[in-house]
Design a protein around this motif. Structure first.
Motif, PDB file in Angstrom:
ATOM      1  N   MET A  22       0.464  -1.217  -0.068  1.00 54.59           N
ATOM      2  CA  MET A  22      -0.087   0.238  -0.187  1.00 54.59           C
ATOM      3  C   MET A  22       1.053   0.825   0.419  1.00 54.59           C
ATOM      4  O   MET A  22       2.215   0.794   0.489  1.00 54.59           O
ATOM      5  CB  MET A  22      -0.932   0.048   1.243  1.00 54.59           C
ATOM      6  N   GLU A  23       0.065   2.514  -0.712  1.00 57.66           N
ATOM      7  CA  GLU A  23       1.330   3.244  -0.649  1.00 57.66           C
ATOM      8  C   GLU A  23       1.098   4.282   1.440  1.00 57.66           C
ATOM      9  O   GLU A  23      -0.244   4.369   1.560  1.00 57.66           O
ATOM     10  CB  GLU A  23       0.332   4.396  -1.466  1.00 57.66           C
ATOM     11  N   ASP A  24       1.521   5.135   1.575  1.00 57.76           N
ATOM     12  CA  ASP A  24       1.372   5.178   2.355  1.00 57.76           C
ATOM     13  C   ASP A  24       0.703   6.714   2.439  1.00 57.76           C
ATOM     14  O   ASP A  24       0.938   6.699   1.419  1.00 57.76           O
ATOM     15  CB  ASP A  24       2.989   6.509   2.569  1.00 57.76           C
ATOM     16  N   GLY A  25       0.259   6.687   3.506  1.00 50.64           N
ATOM     17  CA  GLY A  25      -1.208   7.656   3.807  1.00 50.64           C
ATOM     18  C   GLY A  25      -2.395   7.457   4.008  1.00 50.64           C
ATOM     19  O   GLY A  25      -3.114   7.563   4.584  1.00 50.64           O
ATOM     20  N   GLU A  26      -3.258   7.269   3.431  1.00 50.25           N
ATOM     21  CA  GLU A  26      -4.608   7.278   2.861  1.00 50.25           C
ATOM     22  C   GLU A  26      -4.923   6.118   3.304  1.00 50.25           C
ATOM     23  O   GLU A  26      -6.460   5.856   4.246  1.00 50.25           O
ATOM     24  CB  GLU A  26      -5.389   7.465   1.729  1.00 50.25           C
ATOM     25  N   LYS A  27      -4.737   4.998   2.711  1.00 50.31           N
ATOM     26  CA  LYS A  27      -4.883   3.623   2.803  1.00 50.31           C
ATOM     27  C   LYS A  27      -5.307   2.658   4.554  1.00 50.31           C
ATOM     28  O   LYS A  27      -4.103   3.660   5.696  1.00 50.31           O
ATOM     29  CB  LYS A  27      -4.143   2.572   2.243  1.00 50.31           C
ATOM     30  N   GLU A  28      -5.946   1.741   4.782  1.00 48.77           N
ATOM     31  CA  GLU A  28      -5.989   1.325   6.363  1.00 48.77           C
ATOM     32  C   GLU A  28      -4.641   0.889   6.657  1.00 48.77           C
ATOM     33  O   GLU A  28      -4.010   0.211   6.059  1.00 48.77           O
ATOM     34  CB  GLU A  28      -7.383   0.514   6.134  1.00 48.77           C
ATOM     35  N   GLU A  29      -4.415   1.468   8.305  1.00 43.96           N
ATOM     36  CA  GLU A  29      -3.011   0.587   8.566  1.00 43.96           C
ATOM     37  C   GLU A  29      -2.890  -1.000   8.312  1.00 43.96           C
ATOM     38  O   GLU A  29      -4.354  -1.879   8.426  1.00 43.96           O
ATOM     39  CB  GLU A  29      -2.841   1.069  10.054  1.00 43.96           C
ATOM     40  N   ILE A  30      -1.750  -1.510   8.180  1.00 44.59           N
ATOM     41  CA  ILE A  30      -1.657  -3.046   7.802  1.00 44.59           C
ATOM     42  C   ILE A  30      -1.601  -3.005   9.595  1.00 44.59           C
ATOM     43  O   ILE A  30      -0.460  -3.317  10.089  1.00 44.59           O
ATOM     44  CB  ILE A  30      -1.456  -3.406   7.406  1.00 44.59           C
ATOM     45  N   LEU A  31      -2.297  -3.791  10.706  1.00 41.64           N
ATOM     46  CA  LEU A  31      -2.233  -5.041  11.452  1.00 41.64           C
ATOM     47  C   LEU A  31      -2.433  -5.877  11.647  1.00 41.64           C
ATOM     48  O   LEU A  31      -3.872  -6.703  10.662  1.00 41.64           O
ATOM     49  CB  LEU A  31      -2.840  -4.040  12.591  1.00 41.64           C
ATOM     50  N   PRO A  32      -2.117  -6.938  12.532  1.00 39.13           N
ATOM     51  CA  PRO A  32      -1.852  -8.719  12.589  1.00 39.13           C
ATOM     52  C   PRO A  32      -3.404  -8.410  13.658  1.00 39.13           C
ATOM     53  O   PRO A  32      -4.068  -7.305  13.914  1.00 39.13           O
ATOM     54  CB  PRO A  32      -1.407  -8.780  14.086  1.00 39.13           C
ATOM     55  N   ILE A  33      -3.736  -9.750  12.383  1.00 40.25           N
ATOM     56  CA  ILE A  33      -5.149  -9.770  12.477  1.00 40.25           C
ATOM     57  C   ILE A  33      -4.715 -11.108  13.802  1.00 40.25           C
ATOM     58  O   ILE A  33      -4.361 -12.400  13.542  1.00 40.25           O
ATOM     59  CB  ILE A  33      -6.095 -10.400  11.480  1.00 40.25           C
ATOM     60  N   PRO A  34      -5.575 -11.295  15.357  1.00 40.35           N
ATOM     61  CA  PRO A  34      -5.710 -12.240  15.960  1.00 40.35           C
ATOM     62  C   PRO A  34      -6.300 -14.134  15.449  1.00 40.35           C
ATOM     63  O   PRO A  34      -7.036 -13.503  14.931  1.00 40.35           O
ATOM     64  CB  PRO A  34      -6.474 -12.061  17.586  1.00 40.35           C
ATOM     65  N   GLY A  35      -5.844 -14.594  15.603  1.00 35.93           N
ATOM     66  CA  GLY A  35      -5.994 -16.011  14.694  1.00 35.93           C
ATOM     67  C   GLY A  35      -6.055 -16.209  13.209  1.00 35.93           C
ATOM     68  O   GLY A  35      -5.700 -17.414  13.340  1.00 35.93           O
ATOM     69  N   LYS A  36      -5.182 -15.394  12.985  1.00 40.73           N
ATOM     70  CA  LYS A  36      -4.993 -15.050  11.838  1.00 40.73           C
ATOM     71  C   LYS A  36      -2.940 -15.767  11.619  1.00 40.73           C
ATOM     72  O   LYS A  36      -2.560 -15.764  12.024  1.00 40.73           O
ATOM     73  CB  LYS A  36      -4.626 -14.367  10.841  1.00 40.73           C
ATOM     74  N   LYS A  37      -2.242 -15.689   9.996  1.00 39.35           N
ATOM     75  CA  LYS A  37      -0.985 -15.929  10.039  1.00 39.35           C
ATOM     76  C   LYS A  37      -0.560 -14.354  10.109  1.00 39.35           C
ATOM     77  O   LYS A  37      -0.582 -14.180   8.382  1.00 39.35           O
ATOM     78  CB  LYS A  37      -0.589 -16.895   9.069  1.00 39.35           C
ATOM     79  N   ASN A  38       0.086 -14.354  10.418  1.00 39.72           N
ATOM     80  CA  ASN A  38       0.461 -12.059  10.582  1.00 39.72           C
ATOM     81  C   ASN A  38       1.780 -12.933   9.874  1.00 39.72           C
ATOM     82  O   ASN A  38       2.977 -13.089  10.853  1.00 39.72           O
ATOM     83  CB  ASN A  38       0.360 -11.593  11.660  1.00 39.72           C
ATOM     84  N   VAL A  39       2.523 -11.572   8.713  1.00 41.81           N
ATOM     85  CA  VAL A  39       3.559 -12.184   8.827  1.00 41.81           C
ATOM     86  C   VAL A  39       4.112 -10.628   8.198  1.00 41.81           C
ATOM     87  O   VAL A  39       3.733  -9.573   7.826  1.00 41.81           O
ATOM     88  CB  VAL A  39       3.942 -12.507   6.851  1.00 41.81           C
ATOM     89  N   LEU A  40       5.335 -10.369   9.084  1.00 42.51           N
ATOM     90  CA  LEU A  40       6.138  -8.800   9.270  1.00 42.51           C
ATOM     91  C   LEU A  40       7.785  -9.840   8.681  1.00 42.51           C
ATOM     92  O   LEU A  40       8.134 -10.640   8.533  1.00 42.51           O
ATOM     93  CB  LEU A  40       6.293  -8.301  10.559  1.00 42.51           C
ATOM     94  N   ILE A  41       8.096  -8.254   7.669  1.00 44.84           N
ATOM     95  CA  ILE A  41       8.928  -9.133   6.603  1.00 44.84           C
ATOM     96  C   ILE A  41      10.096  -7.558   6.630  1.00 44.84           C
ATOM     97  O   ILE A  41       9.026  -6.473   6.712  1.00 44.84           O
ATOM     98  CB  ILE A  41       8.691  -9.504   4.705  1.00 44.84           C
TER      99      ILE A  41
END
Length: 642
Positions: free
Chosen positions: A1-20
């Protein structure tokens, strides 16, 4: 996503959350193709794959801007360090944008967040007894225009281990060993080549890695077992641990950097290699105030890190030790994906000598980014060094992208555009389950799912090179479908049911292919989706060939790739340092010949000494025999006399 307008990406409990994360590029270096495939491009492919699988994924990176290299480069260009960083940060971002590296956030290290987080870690390490003040001796440049302590990398000389003449004070690029600048033979200041640095005493803070070794070994054993580490990263890390961790200085005599939060250290800063890895955390903090949901959430977040092998110890030893030493809860490294070196036409990339393709010059060829991405990923040096070669680059474009991927997609979509279908996807007729046609189509779906399963397995294991080869298999399977059924006007006129079934299945196959290649060649995937007039398909566990429904109207077919003329090979080789590369190769050949001659000379000398020694022993034995004879003779004479 581009910085600014789009919703922040945050971990979702119970999902496979990937930090790269991809290794933070040092700000004043213009990245070449090896740098790009070694970290940012590889991380981008994996990020796109995770998103295509529906996993909440955050991909962060940014420029590493602190340290002596920046301070010294600013002196060279007669600007401030901040002005220098502003200039090169913009250059880096432009290059990565052109290559379509889809960072969720591309930041910088000189921020308030960096200062706060780095100092917090530092103070907790101090409180927990893992820091120590030591007086050290460091190289100092006495040149009147400099008069300052030198960072390790700004001392150059001969490697004490392998003899390489252009080793840096922190590391030898030839043998890969970490060095102490005072160990170099014939040292010289990088800025003032005629000035020999002198040793001077100064006080610094050391991170007591030896006291953290037990914690590090326990963590490392578990991380390597649970995660997926490249073989070279395992070997490098385990070698460090086997040799025994030693205290490592984490402060420097500089102005440009994170301030050391201790009294008496007002004119010193945190060492960039203690500071830089913390940049991943602070860059995330500049993206979201909820950064701790990513970085203090080990039960819900999996951390993947991408880099060249040079950076391994700092990510697998120094940074984890810093995290462990705080006693805080941290999201720690799970999977470490590292590469060997990408070389250029049998030589090395060199910006100063104009050898090789750098990020800022790739677009000069007029070849789209996707072609560059595809070839670099084919050549990704996952287990050994690989080569960028122009003939291979052209062949990959013409024989694979044009003849395989492009041919399949264009052939079927042009057919749907024709008067036979009028751009409408026909419904697949109901077939007798026992008919040969139904069995053949069932087998096609099974074969596609077998390929898809292998693709997911390789991608989940971060085997990106294997992933792209398997994606090519999926395209070949699509071509086979059209060839086996001879899709043409005759089929439409004579076997309409078969024709409709083939077209419906092939269009759905194209939709799946777009998703599988999207991590690698995203612009091509977007072009396919535009022609299909469809959204990206989440890569499924089981493909059912039903994502494009009957009566769906597609857009206009267009060629995805263009052939490259073979004559371009010589033109590009010359443009990107042909003569200089030849000189470099000749110089390297001379070095190898000289090294071999010296080795042969020593061998001959050793053999000569061996022979001389042998002759000496033999002469000695003969002398002994002579003595024995004389003695015996004397004995005889004595007997006769008596």
């Amino acid at each position: 996503m581009e910085d600014g307008e789009k919703e922040e990406i945050l971990p979702i409990p119970g999902k496979k959350n990937v930090l790269i994360t991809s290794a933070l590029p040092y700000v004043n270096n213009v990245p070449h193709l090896g740098n790009i495939i070694g970290s940012v491009l590889s991380a981008d492919v994996f990020s796109r794959y995770c998103k295509a699988r529906g996993h909440p994924t955050l991909f962060v990176c940014g420029t590493d801007e602190y340290g002596t290299a920046t301070e010294t480069k600013a002196i060279e260009e007669q600007i401030t360090p901040q002005e220098l960083c502003d200039k090169y940060n913009k250059l880096h971002k432009e290059i990565y944008d052109w290559f379509e590296i889809g960072f969720d956030h591309f930041g910088r290290t000189p921020t308030t967040e960096q200062t706060e987080i780095a100092q917090d870690i530092f103070l907790k390490l101090d409180k927990n007894g893992f820091l120590d003040e030591q007086t050290t001796t460091q190289p100092y440049c006495e040149h009147p225009d400099h008069e300052n302590f030198l960072a390790d990398r700004y001392v150059e000389g001969e490697c004490p281990i392998c003899g390489y003449n252009d080793a840096r004070g922190d590391q030898c690029d030839k043998c890969g060993n970490l060095l102490d600048p005072l160990e170099l033979k014939n040292p010289r200041c990088k800025l003032h080549q005629t000035t020999t640095p002198v040793p001077r005493k100064t006080k610094h803070i050391f991170l007591l890695l030896d006291k953290l070794q037990e914690k590090e070994e326990a963590w490392c054993k578990e991380a390597q077992a649970k995660g997926r580490w490249s073989e070279n990263s395992v070997n490098i890390t385990n070698d460090w641990l086997k040799k025994g961790l030693q205290p490592r200085g984490i402060t420097r005599d500089l102005k440009w950097g994170t301030a050391v939060p201790l009294k008496g250290y007002e004119n010193k800063v945190l060492y960039v290699w203690f500071d830089a890895c913390i940049g991943y955390v602070s860059i995330t903090a500049t993206y979201t105030k909820h950064w701790e949901k990513w970085w203090r959430n080990p039960d819900e977040v999996t951390l993947y890190q991408f880099m060249g092998k040079d950076n391994v110890p700092f990510h697998s030893v120094v940074f984890p030790c810093s995290q462990l030493g705080t006693g805080d809860k941290w999201t720690m490294l799970n999977t470490l994906s590292t590469t060997e070196y990408l070389n250029y036409e049998g030589g090395k990339f060199s910006k100063s000598r104009g050898i090789g393709v750098f990020g800022s010059s790739a677009k000069e060829t007029g070849i789209p980014p996707d072609v560059w991405r595809y070839f670099l990923l084919l050549q990704r040096p996952e287990t050994s060094d690989t080569e960028f070669q122009w003939d291979g680059f052209i062949r990959a474009n013409n024989n694979e992208l044009v003849a395989n991927f492009g041919n399949f997609v264009n052939r079927i979509l042009k057919y749907v555009n024709s008067a036979n279908c009028d751009s409408i996807v026909p419904a697949a007729p109901k077939l007798d389950a026992h008919s040969d046609l139904a069995k053949a189509f069932g087998q096609h779906i099974k074969d596609a799912n077998d390929i898809l399963k292998r693709y997911r397995e390789e991608m989940d294991a971060v085997h990106l090179k294997a992933g792209i080869a398997i994606a090519r298999e999926l395209s070949s399977l699509g071509n086979k479908l059209l060839q086996d059924n001879r899709l043409d006007n005759a089929l439409f006129n004579n076997e309409r049911a078969r024709c409709d079934a083939v077209v419906n299945l092939a269009v759905n196959h194209v939709h799946l292919l777009a998703s599988v290649i999207a991590p690698y060649i995203p612009a091509t995937a977007r072009a396919i989706l535009e022609q299909l007039q469809a959204e990206l398909l989440i890569i499924p566990d089981e493909w059912e060939a039903s994502s494009i429904p009957a009566n769906h109207k597609i857009g206009k077919a267009a060629h995805l790739f263009q052939n490259i003329k073979p004559t371009k090979e010589a033109e590009w080789r010359e443009l990107f340092g042909g003569k200089e590369l030849l000189k470099q190769k000749e110089a390297d050949a001379q070095k190898r010949a000289a090294k071999k001659a010296e080795k042969d000379r020593k061998k001959v000398e050793k053999e000569k000494k061996r022979k001389e020694g042998s002759e000496g022993v033999e002469g000695s034995l003969k002398a002994d025999e002579g003595v024995k004879s004389v003695t015996e003779g004397v004995g005889d004479v004595s007997l006769q006399t008596s």
